[in-house]
Structure formats: C-alpha cells, structure tokens
Motif scaffolding. Structure first.
Motif, short mmCIF file in Angstrom:
data_model
loop_
_atom_site.label_atom_id
_atom_site.label_comp_id
_atom_site.label_asym_id
_atom_site.label_seq_id
_atom_site.Cartn_x
_atom_site.Cartn_y
_atom_site.Cartn_z
N UNK A 63 72.14 31.25 52.00
CA UNK A 63 72.55 30.19 50.70
C UNK A 63 71.51 30.23 49.87
N UNK A 64 71.34 29.94 48.68
CA UNK A 64 70.35 29.62 47.68
C UNK A 64 70.90 28.89 47.00
N UNK A 65 69.54 27.77 46.76
CA UNK A 65 69.92 27.04 45.16
C UNK A 65 68.69 27.40 44.64
N UNK A 66 69.75 27.38 43.10
CA UNK A 66 68.75 28.27 41.50
C UNK A 66 69.07 26.89 41.08
N UNK A 67 67.20 26.78 40.62
CA UNK A 67 67.27 25.97 40.50
C UNK A 67 65.98 25.94 39.37
N UNK A 68 65.90 26.69 39.04
CA UNK A 68 64.95 27.18 37.83
C UNK A 68 65.14 25.94 37.18
N UNK A 69 65.71 25.81 36.88
CA UNK A 69 66.18 24.57 35.19
C UNK A 69 65.79 23.10 35.65
N UNK A 70 65.56 22.94 36.61
CA UNK A 70 65.15 21.05 36.73
C UNK A 70 64.37 20.85 36.68
N UNK A 126 65.46 28.30 48.70
CA UNK A 126 65.53 27.36 46.71
C UNK A 126 64.66 28.83 46.00
N UNK A 127 65.17 28.76 45.28
CA UNK A 127 64.48 29.51 43.78
C UNK A 127 64.50 28.63 42.54
N UNK A 128 63.47 28.30 42.47
CA UNK A 128 62.44 27.71 41.73
C UNK A 128 61.40 27.57 40.90
N UNK A 129 61.11 27.54 39.62
CA UNK A 129 59.48 27.33 39.10
C UNK A 129 58.76 26.11 38.57
N UNK A 130 60.25 25.00 39.03
CA UNK A 130 59.80 23.90 38.17
C UNK A 130 58.88 23.10 38.55
N UNK A 131 58.29 22.49 38.10
CA UNK A 131 57.04 22.08 39.03
C UNK A 131 56.94 20.45 39.54
N UNK A 132 58.68 20.29 39.39
CA UNK A 132 58.82 18.90 39.38
C UNK A 132 59.47 19.05 41.05
N UNK A 184 61.82 26.94 52.44
CA UNK A 184 61.26 28.28 51.53
C UNK A 184 62.07 28.39 50.06
N UNK A 185 60.75 28.21 48.97
CA UNK A 185 61.29 28.86 47.69
C UNK A 185 60.77 29.75 47.10
N UNK A 186 61.07 30.42 46.22
CA UNK A 186 60.82 32.25 45.95
C UNK A 186 60.65 31.59 43.79
N UNK A 187 59.73 32.07 43.56
CA UNK A 187 59.38 31.78 41.64
C UNK A 187 59.83 32.26 40.82
N UNK A 188 59.95 33.35 41.06
CA UNK A 188 60.85 34.49 40.46
C UNK A 188 62.69 34.74 40.95
N UNK A 189 63.33 34.80 39.59
CA UNK A 189 64.24 35.44 40.16
C UNK A 189 64.36 36.64 40.90
N UNK A 190 64.19 37.49 40.53
CA UNK A 190 64.18 39.09 41.13
C UNK A 190 63.01 38.67 42.66
N UNK A 191 62.11 37.59 43.06
CA UNK A 191 62.45 37.85 44.16
C UNK A 191 63.79 36.87 45.28
N UNK A 192 64.03 35.92 44.27
CA UNK A 192 65.17 35.58 44.68
C UNK A 192 66.39 36.34 44.97
#
Length: 133
Positions: free
Chosen positions: A56-63, A90-96, A111-119
């Motif tokens: 399961x991946x939570x796609x949260x780059x636009x949060x 979780x995939x996010x680069x959101x500072x929040x 666990x988080x991934x900061x860029x979409x390629x890694x995620x």
C-alpha cells in the motif's frame, strides 16, 4: 477584511483509492488533510487493507496541510500493515507532512519517499515481493 486573505481560494481535499498494477494499492490524497478528511481517508485505507494487496502506498505529494489526527491515522495504518505483513509507505515531498515525521523521529514507523521515482520503484518491488524491500 484583509484584502490578501479575502482573495485566497479555499483548498480542496480529495481522498481516493486506485489500484496500481496487480499487486498494490495506491491511496491518493491532496489538499488540506484535516478533521474533515479523516473519515474518508480511514475508509479508503480500510478498503485498501480489505483488498489484501502486496503493498500500500499513500500518494501525498500534493498535500498542503496535514493535521496531527491524519498523521496519527497514517501511523496506525503503517502499524496495522506491519502486523498484516503488508508493506506500507507514503510518497510526499510536502513539508507539512515531512517536518513532523522528521522532528518526532517517526521515519521508521512511517516510511516516506520524497520523489515519485523512488516511490514507484519501492511500490513495484514491494508488490512483487509482498514484503518491504
């Protein structure tokens, strides 16, 4: 009224689940994640777990905002995933989202991934293996 504040548009929130490949589920979220979105996210995560995916991946780059309640919900989901043997990240680069995770030392718990390629790479590998790579 402050003119700058009156021109601000309210941010929308969306919580949706979508299958990714044959082995994994992506739960996509964006906008402001607060008390109003907690139940929707909880429902989507429950649906994701019910599907018994390999990952399961939570796609949260636009949060743009993440409340403590949402962070707690994600931590609980990550814990449930570990118990069930389902890789969760979780995939996010959101500072929040990233700032509280880092300040509280929750990187291992959530666990988080900061860029979409890694995620995507993580998701494909975890989905194929059915465990955290």
């Amino acid at each position: 009224m402050n003119d700058r504040l009156s021109r601000r548009r309210p941010l929308s929130t969306a919580v949706a689940a979508a299958d990714y490949g044959e082995d994994a589920v992506v739960v996509a979220v964006f906008g402001e994640l607060d008390a109003a979105s907690t139940s929707r996210l909880q429902e989507r995560l429950a649906e994701a777990f019910a599907a018994r995916p390999r990952a399961i991946l939570v796609e949260a780059a636009e949060v743009t905002f993440c409340s403590a309640g949402i962070l707690s919900l994600l931590l609980a989901a990550a814990d449930n995933a570990r118990t069930a043997g389902i890789p969760f990240a979780v995939h996010t680069h959101s500072r929040s989202m990233l700032r509280p995770v880092r300040l509280l030392g929750l990187e291992k718990a959530l666990p988080t991934h900061g860029n979409s390629a890694d995620a995507r790479e993580w998701l494909q590998t975890a989905g194929r293996l059915g465990r955290c790579p």
